[in-house]
Motif scaffolding. Structure first.
Motif, PDB file in Angstrom:
ATOM      1  N   LYS A 181       0.831  -1.201   0.000  1.00 50.22           N
ATOM      2  CA  LYS A 181       0.000   0.000   0.000  1.00 50.22           C
ATOM      3  C   LYS A 181       0.869   1.256   0.000  1.00 50.22           C
ATOM      4  CE  LYS A 181      -4.310  -1.659   0.719  1.00 50.22           C
ATOM      5  NZ  LYS A 181      -4.959  -1.296   1.982  1.00 50.22           N
ATOM      6  N   ILE A 182       0.329   2.325  -0.578  1.00 57.62           N
ATOM      7  CA  ILE A 182       0.991   3.634  -0.507  1.00 57.62           C
ATOM      8  C   ILE A 182       1.000   4.084   0.951  1.00 57.62           C
ATOM      9  CG2 ILE A 182       0.886   6.052  -1.210  1.00 57.62           C
ATOM     10  CD1 ILE A 182      -0.572   5.130  -3.737  1.00 57.62           C
ATOM     11  N   PRO A 183       2.144   4.456   1.515  1.00 59.35           N
ATOM     12  CA  PRO A 183       2.196   4.813   2.943  1.00 59.35           C
ATOM     13  C   PRO A 183       1.551   6.159   3.228  1.00 59.35           C
ATOM     14  CG  PRO A 183       4.321   5.188   1.927  1.00 59.35           C
ATOM     15  CD  PRO A 183       3.476   4.507   0.883  1.00 59.35           C
ATOM     16  N   LEU A 184       1.244   6.354   4.498  1.00 54.20           N
ATOM     17  CA  LEU A 184       0.670   7.603   4.986  1.00 54.20           C
ATOM     18  C   LEU A 184       1.660   8.256   5.939  1.00 54.20           C
ATOM     19  CD1 LEU A 184      -1.763   9.563   5.403  1.00 54.20           C
ATOM     20  CD2 LEU A 184      -2.531   8.019   7.240  1.00 54.20           C
ATOM     21  N   ARG A 200      -2.223   0.343   6.153  1.00 58.91           N
ATOM     22  CA  ARG A 200      -1.068   0.646   5.314  1.00 58.91           C
ATOM     23  C   ARG A 200       0.102   1.073   6.198  1.00 58.91           C
ATOM     24  NH1 ARG A 200      -2.616   3.804   1.152  1.00 58.91           N
ATOM     25  NH2 ARG A 200      -4.775   3.113   1.500  1.00 58.91           N
ATOM     26  N   PRO A 201       1.320   1.118   5.657  1.00 58.86           N
ATOM     27  CA  PRO A 201       2.452   1.622   6.443  1.00 58.86           C
ATOM     28  C   PRO A 201       2.252   3.079   6.826  1.00 58.86           C
ATOM     29  CG  PRO A 201       3.214   0.434   4.500  1.00 58.86           C
ATOM     30  CD  PRO A 201       1.736   0.623   4.326  1.00 58.86           C
ATOM     31  N   ILE A 202       2.717   3.413   8.011  1.00 58.19           N
ATOM     32  CA  ILE A 202       2.587   4.772   8.535  1.00 58.19           C
ATOM     33  C   ILE A 202       3.968   5.321   8.865  1.00 58.19           C
ATOM     34  CG2 ILE A 202       1.589   6.229  10.324  1.00 58.19           C
ATOM     35  CD1 ILE A 202      -0.504   4.883   8.560  1.00 58.19           C
ATOM     36  N   TYR A 203       4.235   6.525   8.402  1.00 55.01           N
ATOM     37  CA  TYR A 203       5.426   7.268   8.816  1.00 55.01           C
ATOM     38  C   TYR A 203       4.998   8.394   9.758  1.00 55.01           C
ATOM     39  CZ  TYR A 203       8.377   5.245   5.098  1.00 55.01           C
ATOM     40  OH  TYR A 203       9.093   4.399   4.288  1.00 55.01           O
ATOM     41  N   THR A 204       5.815   8.648  10.782  1.00 52.27           N
ATOM     42  CA  THR A 204       5.628   9.821  11.626  1.00 52.27           C
ATOM     43  C   THR A 204       6.966  10.551  11.740  1.00 52.27           C
ATOM     44  OG1 THR A 204       6.198   8.777  13.754  1.00 52.27           O
ATOM     45  CG2 THR A 204       3.906   8.582  12.996  1.00 52.27           C
ATOM     46  N   ILE A 205       6.892  11.844  12.013  1.00 49.32           N
ATOM     47  CA  ILE A 205       8.111  12.625  12.212  1.00 49.32           C
ATOM     48  C   ILE A 205       7.938  13.559  13.400  1.00 49.32           C
ATOM     49  CG2 ILE A 205       8.733  12.564   9.769  1.00 49.32           C
ATOM     50  CD1 ILE A 205       7.784  15.474   9.549  1.00 49.32           C
ATOM     51  N   LEU A 217      12.039   9.615   1.522  1.00 50.89           N
ATOM     52  CA  LEU A 217      11.326   8.361   1.746  1.00 50.89           C
ATOM     53  C   LEU A 217      11.429   7.488   0.494  1.00 50.89           C
ATOM     54  CD1 LEU A 217       8.131   9.678   3.598  1.00 50.89           C
ATOM     55  CD2 LEU A 217      10.262   8.800   4.586  1.00 50.89           C
ATOM     56  N   PRO A 218      11.601   6.181   0.646  1.00 54.13           N
ATOM     57  CA  PRO A 218      11.901   5.322  -0.509  1.00 54.13           C
ATOM     58  C   PRO A 218      10.738   5.141  -1.472  1.00 54.13           C
ATOM     59  CG  PRO A 218      11.621   4.005   1.488  1.00 54.13           C
ATOM     60  CD  PRO A 218      11.646   5.438   1.922  1.00 54.13           C
ATOM     61  N   GLU A 219       9.523   5.326  -1.015  1.00 53.29           N
ATOM     62  CA  GLU A 219       8.368   5.113  -1.883  1.00 53.29           C
ATOM     63  C   GLU A 219       8.233   6.248  -2.909  1.00 53.29           C
ATOM     64  OE1 GLU A 219       7.776   3.029   1.972  1.00 53.29           O
ATOM     65  OE2 GLU A 219       8.221   5.111   1.425  1.00 53.29           O
ATOM     66  N   GLU A 220       7.714   5.916  -4.072  1.00 55.69           N
ATOM     67  CA  GLU A 220       7.541   6.911  -5.127  1.00 55.69           C
ATOM     68  C   GLU A 220       6.390   7.864  -4.837  1.00 55.69           C
ATOM     69  OE1 GLU A 220       7.079   4.980  -8.862  1.00 55.69           O
ATOM     70  OE2 GLU A 220       9.114   4.129  -8.874  1.00 55.69           O
ATOM     71  N   THR A 221       5.413   7.409  -4.060  1.00 56.23           N
ATOM     72  CA  THR A 221       4.213   8.188  -3.765  1.00 56.23           C
ATOM     73  C   THR A 221       3.857   8.025  -2.298  1.00 56.23           C
ATOM     74  OG1 THR A 221       3.410   7.706  -6.004  1.00 56.23           O
ATOM     75  CG2 THR A 221       1.829   8.634  -4.446  1.00 56.23           C
ATOM     76  N   ILE A 222       3.335   9.081  -1.684  1.00 52.34           N
ATOM     77  CA  ILE A 222       2.844   8.993  -0.307  1.00 52.34           C
ATOM     78  C   ILE A 222       1.527   9.753  -0.182  1.00 52.34           C
ATOM     79  CG2 ILE A 222       5.174   8.854   0.682  1.00 52.34           C
ATOM     80  CD1 ILE A 222       4.589  11.774   1.731  1.00 52.34           C
TER      81      ILE A 222
END
Length: 331
Positions: free
Chosen positions: A85-88, A112-117, A149-154
């Motif tokens: 899945k496209i991450p959030l 889906r994968p989740i990124y936080t900062i 971030l490694p994904e092409e889309t977020i």
């Protein structure tokens, strides 16, 4: 169902944005960096941060991203079977690092994968190394993170001040953002009401008697009592006391800029928010968001602490929206 955690969230997103904005306007030193006032204060904050992080799921990955304005702490949370899945990417509110997402992470990461900062120039593990003086500066460092971030889309979601950050970096023409989810954002669909700013002044002045400060904080929080005993509440209280932010006042997003947004936008507003006039903000969103998949939602009986009050409902709205966007992208 409302949870006890609401008290902590209210302190984060309902109080600290206006309080710290006022402090910034009154005491900001231009061309200097935000940071902890003392080494002792930083140690106290770090201890509170570590304690609050224990209530979150274990990150699957954590790393640093070097940006033009400092290094940013990034966490990734994911479950088996969701990596396709496209991450959030979640952007927190003012004075609120990653632990503020405790009510929401488990529900969101099931999808889906989740990124936080931790935001630059705010209390957290991120370290600012260059003055941030304009909205463009804010967009530059955040876009540096997104591009790393490694994904092409977020997908991008922001709460309160994080909602403003999300729109601001999108207007900077970040190329990887597929959608925006704006959770009771400030300075996006409308200004902060004057009475809210006036009510916040006593809360921002240490010399004001504690009883008066508590009444003002309760008003800002929509009538709820505040409680500093929980880990996240303790973290934010420590943040506000030990860290001096020197960020610029956010520039109000104009209606013309909203019309320029090319991706789908989900606007989620709290009916009882003290941070804007909710119905007027709703009308602005409905009139100016032009993408056919964009829509606005109003949560009845919700305050600016919407992510702690209604975590399951919030997650469902965001997940359903992201599914719709993903399907449309694959057509």
């Amino acid at each position: 169902m409302k949870r006890k955690w609401i008290k902590s969230v209210i302190i984060i997103v309902g109080i600290s944005f206006v309080v710290l904005t006022i402090i910034g306007l009154l005491f900001r030193d231009d061309d200097k960096l935000g940071g902890f006032i003392t080494d002792e204060g930083e140690r106290e904050f770090t201890q509170a941060y570590d304690t609050a992080m224990k209530d979150l799921p274990n990150p699957t990955k954590e790393f640093w991203v070097e940006t033009e304005f400092g290094k940013v702490k990034v966490y990734k949370f994911s479950e088996e079977g969701t990596e396709s899945k496209i991450p959030l990417l979640l952007l927190p509110g003012k004075s609120a690092p990653t632990p503020m997402w405790e009510p929401n992470l488990k529900d969101l990461m099931e999808d889906r994968p989740i990124y936080t900062i931790d935001l630059l120039g705010e209390p957290g593990l991120s370290v600012q190394t260059k003055s941030i003086v304009t909205a463009n500066d804010q967009a530059v460092w955040l876009n540096n993170v997104i591009e790393h971030l490694p994904e092409e889309t977020i997908h991008l979601a922001g709460l309160s001040f994080g909602g403003w950050n999300a729109v601001n970096v999108t207007l900077y023409e970040s190329t990887k953002i597929a959608s925006l989810s704006l959770i009771d954002p400030v300075y996006v669909f409308g200004p902060i009401p004057l009475k809210m700013i006036l009510a916040s002044i006593p809360a921002s002045i240490p010399a004001v008697p504690q009883s008066i400060r508590e009444k003002m904080l309760s008003y800002i929080a929509g009538g709820a009592e505040t409680d500093g005993s929980e880990p996240i509440s303790k973290l934010i209280e420590t943040s506000m006391r030990t860290y001096k932010s020197k960020l610029p006042l956010p520039e109000k997003i104009t209606e013309e800029q909203l019309k320029e947004l090319k991706m789908p936008v989900l606007g989620i507003l709290a009916e009882d928010s003290t941070m804007h006039h909710s119905q007027e903000s709703m009308d602005v969103g409905l009139e100016n968001l032009k993408h056919p998949l964009s829509h606005m939602v109003m949560f009845s009986n919700a305050s600016h602490a919407i992510n702690g009050e209604y975590p399951e409902k919030l997650a469902k709205n965001i997940v359903d929206f992201l599914h719709e966007v993903d399907i449309n992208m694959n057509k």
